[in-house]
Design an enzyme around this catalytic site. Structure first.
Site, PDB file in Angstrom:
ATOM      1  CD  GLN A  34      48.604  66.457  54.197  1.00 30.17           C
ATOM      2  OE1 GLN A  34      47.950  67.341  54.748  1.00 30.17           O
ATOM      3  NE2 GLN A  34      49.847  66.200  54.568  1.00 30.17           N
ATOM      4  CG  HIS A  61      45.954  65.621  57.808  1.00 29.38           C
ATOM      5  ND1 HIS A  61      45.519  66.902  57.557  1.00 29.38           N
ATOM      6  CD2 HIS A  61      46.566  65.689  59.020  1.00 29.38           C
ATOM      7  CE1 HIS A  61      45.860  67.696  58.566  1.00 29.38           C
ATOM      8  NE2 HIS A  61      46.488  66.983  59.475  1.00 29.38           N
ATOM      9  CG  PHE A 111      52.276  64.017  60.973  1.00 30.48           C
ATOM     10  CD1 PHE A 111      51.120  64.700  61.333  1.00 30.48           C
ATOM     11  CD2 PHE A 111      52.307  63.411  59.720  1.00 30.48           C
ATOM     12  CE1 PHE A 111      50.024  64.777  60.477  1.00 30.48           C
ATOM     13  CE2 PHE A 111      51.223  63.486  58.853  1.00 30.48           C
ATOM     14  CZ  PHE A 111      50.078  64.156  59.245  1.00 30.48           C
ATOM     15  CG  HIS A 114      49.154  66.594  66.252  1.00 27.89           C
ATOM     16  ND1 HIS A 114      48.776  67.575  67.157  1.00 27.89           N
ATOM     17  CD2 HIS A 114      48.272  66.687  65.214  1.00 27.89           C
ATOM     18  CE1 HIS A 114      47.729  68.225  66.680  1.00 27.89           C
ATOM     19  NE2 HIS A 114      47.400  67.707  65.501  1.00 27.89           N
ATOM     20  CD  GLU A 115      46.795  63.696  62.728  1.00 28.73           C
ATOM     21  OE1 GLU A 115      45.628  63.268  62.617  1.00 28.73           O
ATOM     22  OE2 GLU A 115      47.071  64.907  62.656  1.00 28.73           O
ATOM     23  CE  LYS A 118      42.873  68.726  67.161  1.00 28.48           C
ATOM     24  NZ  LYS A 118      43.200  69.853  66.241  1.00 28.48           N
ATOM     25  CG  HIS A 119      42.485  63.693  65.554  1.00 28.11           C
ATOM     26  ND1 HIS A 119      41.386  64.540  65.538  1.00 28.11           N
ATOM     27  CD2 HIS A 119      43.511  64.401  65.000  1.00 28.11           C
ATOM     28  CE1 HIS A 119      41.725  65.698  64.993  1.00 28.11           C
ATOM     29  NE2 HIS A 119      43.014  65.641  64.660  1.00 28.11           N
TER      30      HIS A 119
END
Length: 226
Positions: A34, A61, A111, A114-115, A118-119
């Protein structure tokens, strides 16, 4: 009757395990970078990390497992939480290449957590936690988007450039068609926000995208300064 009931329970458990395993399969990754100027130049604004203003460069990102039909798995393993100690030797690289611009200012751990949760947990069959973040950082080093665009005269100076020109520049340098995502600045202009490249399931090689994300871009895109 008890024997039949036990068999049914066992079959149900097997089916459940099969569904869980299938949920962690994926076809490719989106590697997403990004532009910080576009993240900040919105009504929501941004907050610099505690380490200070990030470099004037595209930031990571994430690395997101995806299916060929455009859907994606998420939060695949709640028993594999983010562990800061797993990336202790990568932290300085991540602060530079994977900064958080969310408010309030942070050290990036929320951050990155979360990455991963989630992924990243959806790619554990291929990459453990350290491997996931290292692979993403290595992809960043492999593809210097800012230099690619500058080489084609596309510079972050607040001017407008054609959507097709941006796409052509990246494809010409990498050999693969990128996905381009735009957001809107405070004046309502379409601006270059995120660039997607597709990566094979090993997390190491860029490939042609099976499907491109919908980017909501105008034919002419602002590339704001940062």
């Amino acid at each position: 009757m008890k024997t039949s009931y036990s068999i049914l329970i066992q079959l149900s458990m097997i089916n459940l395990l099969a569904v869980l395993c299938l949920g962690q399969d994926f076809d490719f990754f989106y590697f997403v970078q990004q532009w910080p100027g576009s993240y900040c130049d919105t009504q929501q604004s941004c907050c610099y990390p505690k380490t200070g203003k990030p470099a004037t460069d595209f930031g990571i990102h994430g690395l997101w497992p995806n299916y060929n039909d455009g859907s994606y798995p998420s939060n695949c393993d709640p028993d594999s939480p983010f562990d800061q100690s797993e990336i202790s030797n990568l932290t300085s690289r991540m602060q530079k290449s994977w900064p958080s611009l969310a408010c309030p200012s942070s050290d990036g751990m929320k951050f990155w957590s979360h990455e991963w949760e989630k992924h990243g947990t959806c790619s554990e069959s291929v990459l453990d936690q350290h491997g996931y973040f290292k692979a993403t950082l290595d992809l960043k080093n492999k593809v210097n988007l800012l230099q690619i665009l500058k080489s084609s005269g596309i510079i972050p100076n607040g001017r407008f450039y054609s959507f097709n020109g941006i796409t052509k520049a990246i494809k010409g340098a990498t050999g693969y068609t990128p996905g381009i995502e735009c957001n809107v600045d405070e004046a309502g202009n379409s601006q270059l926000y995120q660039i997607y490249l597709c990566v094979d399931t090993s997390g190491s090689d860029i490939i042609e995208c099976p499907i491109l994300p919908r980017g909501k871009c105008s034919s002419s895109i602002e590339f704001p300064s940062f």
